[in-house]
Design a protein around this motif. Structure first.
Motif, PDB file in Angstrom:
ATOM      1  N   GLY A 179      39.849  32.267  42.040  1.00 26.69           N
ATOM      2  CA  GLY A 179      39.480  33.683  41.526  1.00 26.69           C
ATOM      3  C   GLY A 179      37.655  33.507  41.667  1.00 26.69           C
ATOM      4  O   GLY A 179      37.483  32.668  41.165  1.00 26.69           O
ATOM      5  N   SER A 180      37.591  34.481  41.314  1.00 28.82           N
ATOM      6  CA  SER A 180      35.909  34.880  40.064  1.00 28.82           C
ATOM      7  C   SER A 180      36.201  34.096  39.220  1.00 28.82           C
ATOM      8  O   SER A 180      35.258  33.507  38.911  1.00 28.82           O
ATOM      9  CB  SER A 180      35.228  36.194  40.223  1.00 28.82           C
ATOM     10  N   ASP A 190      40.463  40.553  38.722  1.00 26.07           N
ATOM     11  CA  ASP A 190      42.012  40.639  38.716  1.00 26.07           C
ATOM     12  C   ASP A 190      42.044  38.721  37.962  1.00 26.07           C
ATOM     13  O   ASP A 190      41.334  38.420  37.754  1.00 26.07           O
ATOM     14  CB  ASP A 190      42.195  41.283  39.537  1.00 26.07           C
ATOM     15  N   ASP A 192      43.937  35.525  39.841  1.00 27.07           N
ATOM     16  CA  ASP A 192      44.855  35.137  40.510  1.00 27.07           C
ATOM     17  C   ASP A 192      45.333  33.579  40.241  1.00 27.07           C
ATOM     18  O   ASP A 192      44.746  32.909  40.113  1.00 27.07           O
ATOM     19  CB  ASP A 192      43.769  34.718  42.144  1.00 27.07           C
TER      20      ASP A 192
HETATM   21 MG    MG Z   1      40.508  37.642  41.842  1.00 21.23          MG
END
Ligand code: MG
Ligand code: DCP
Ligand code: MN
Length: 330
Positions: A179-180, A190, A192
């Motif tokens: 993810g980011s 969030d 991941d």
């Molecule tokens: Mg994420």
């Protein structure tokens, strides 16, 4: 919640905000995915320019910006606002839908449903929990916490903790936070987490490896994980918490070794980057998804997955210059 790649000095921030508001409207209210993607892509493109765009004509020269958005840019530059957005923002039902979809688990369809039955605020939801499913109730329970982004150093700590806890089952687990966070962002929406193990392979999965199940892994995360939204053979969705910090959304995926790097690539994103890379793969005669890379034969049918042992392999197969995760923000 829509956001752009972190860019301290976005010269086009005002118009990007307009585009993201329009994107949100298309996603939540009209449910037009194509328009949603078009607005979002245009916002991403404009946000990465090193100068303020002066006119629609200039904007049209950029990939991802067409006539309609160019006209909107001219209107915004001339009047300081956009009529379409003004009237959207005046609509009470639109406001309500936008609020309700901020709850994890409530999508545009459910939100419209709730608004139709008179449920329009977070307070209203609290008085109507019977209308929500398990995921949506958790979303409501942690609504305030889930609105907060997660600082990078907190995810780093959670990463170390997850590794420590799963290594108690087997030292051969491999844990990658995607993810980011993997793209280097300073804060994320969030967490991941992707997990694999040399013993978890497509073949072995068929006769189930009792020792290394996702349920076992989640059991071992006791103390960190405080709620489960759902847990299956390959996908866990839940909530975790570190010390007295806010509760965080945690997604975990347990992936067979053969599919690990395609999964890491996919879950690293960004979503716009993934679309670009998949389109490139197709041009080169390959089908790329979160599971595999497959050659498309003359018949148009994808063949067996090609063997892959790193992210770089995937780029190399489709002749796409390798990009570090922090270069994949669009
Ligand atoms: Mg994420
Ligand atoms: N993804 C995708 N297409 C989607 C949704 C997700 O390609 N429609 C991929 C790319 C994302 C990754 O999954 O980067 C993780 O999804 P998230 O929603 O968690 O997005 P990010 O981690 O990129 O951002 P955030 O900080 O909001 O979590
Ligand atoms: Mn996620």
């Amino acid at each position: 919640k829509l956001s752009l790649p972190s860019n301290e000095k976005n010269c086009n921030a005002d118009f990007c905000k307009v585009l993201l508001d329009l994107a949100e409207y298309e996603k939540n209210v009209t449910r037009n995915v194509h328009k949603y993607n078009a607005y979002k892509k245009a916002a991403v493109v404009l946000s990465t320019l090193d100068h303020k765009i002066q006119s629609g004509d200039e904007a049209k020269k950029l990939k991802g910006i067409g006539d309609k958005i160019a006209k909107k840019l001219d209107e915004f530059n001339e009047t300081g606002k956009l009529k379409k957005l003004e009237s959207i923002n005046l609509n009470e039902n639109v406001k309500s839908i936008n609020i309700l979809t901020r709850v994890s688990g409530i999508g545009p369809v459910k939100a419209a449903d709730l608004v139709r039955s008179g449920i329009k605020t977070i307070e209203d939801l609290k008085n109507n929990e019977d209308k929500l499913n398990h995921h949506q109730r958790i979303g409501l329970k942690y609504f305030a916490d889930f609105e907060k982004t997660i600082p990078r150093n907190e995810i780093q700590e959670i990463e170390v903790l997850i590794k420590t806890l799963v290594y108690k089952i087997s030292k051969k687990f491999s844990v990658t936070i995607c993810g980011s966070y993997r793209r280097g962002k300073a804060a994320s929406g969030d967490i991941d987490a992707l997990i694999t193990h040399p013993k978890i392979t497509l073949k072995q999965n068929r006769n189930k490896n009792e020792k290394y199940t996702l349920e076992k892994i989640v059991e071992n995360l006791e103390g960190l994980v405080i709620d489960t939204i759902s847990v299956g053979e390959t996908k866990f969705m839940g909530v975790c918490i570190l010390r007295g910090l806010p509760a965080r959304r945690l997604d975990i995926r347990l992936i067979p070794l053969e599919q690990f790097y395609c999964a890491v690539l996919y879950f690293t994103g960004s979503d716009v980057f993934n679309k670009q890379m998949r389109a490139h793969a197709l041009e080169k005669g390959f089908m790329l998804n979160e599971y595999s890379l497959r050659h498309i034969g003359v018949t148009g049918v994808p063949g067996e997955p090609v063997p892959i042992s790193s992210e770089e392999d995937i780029f190399a197969y489709i002749d796409f210059p390798y990009k570090q995760p922090n270069e994949r923000n669009y």
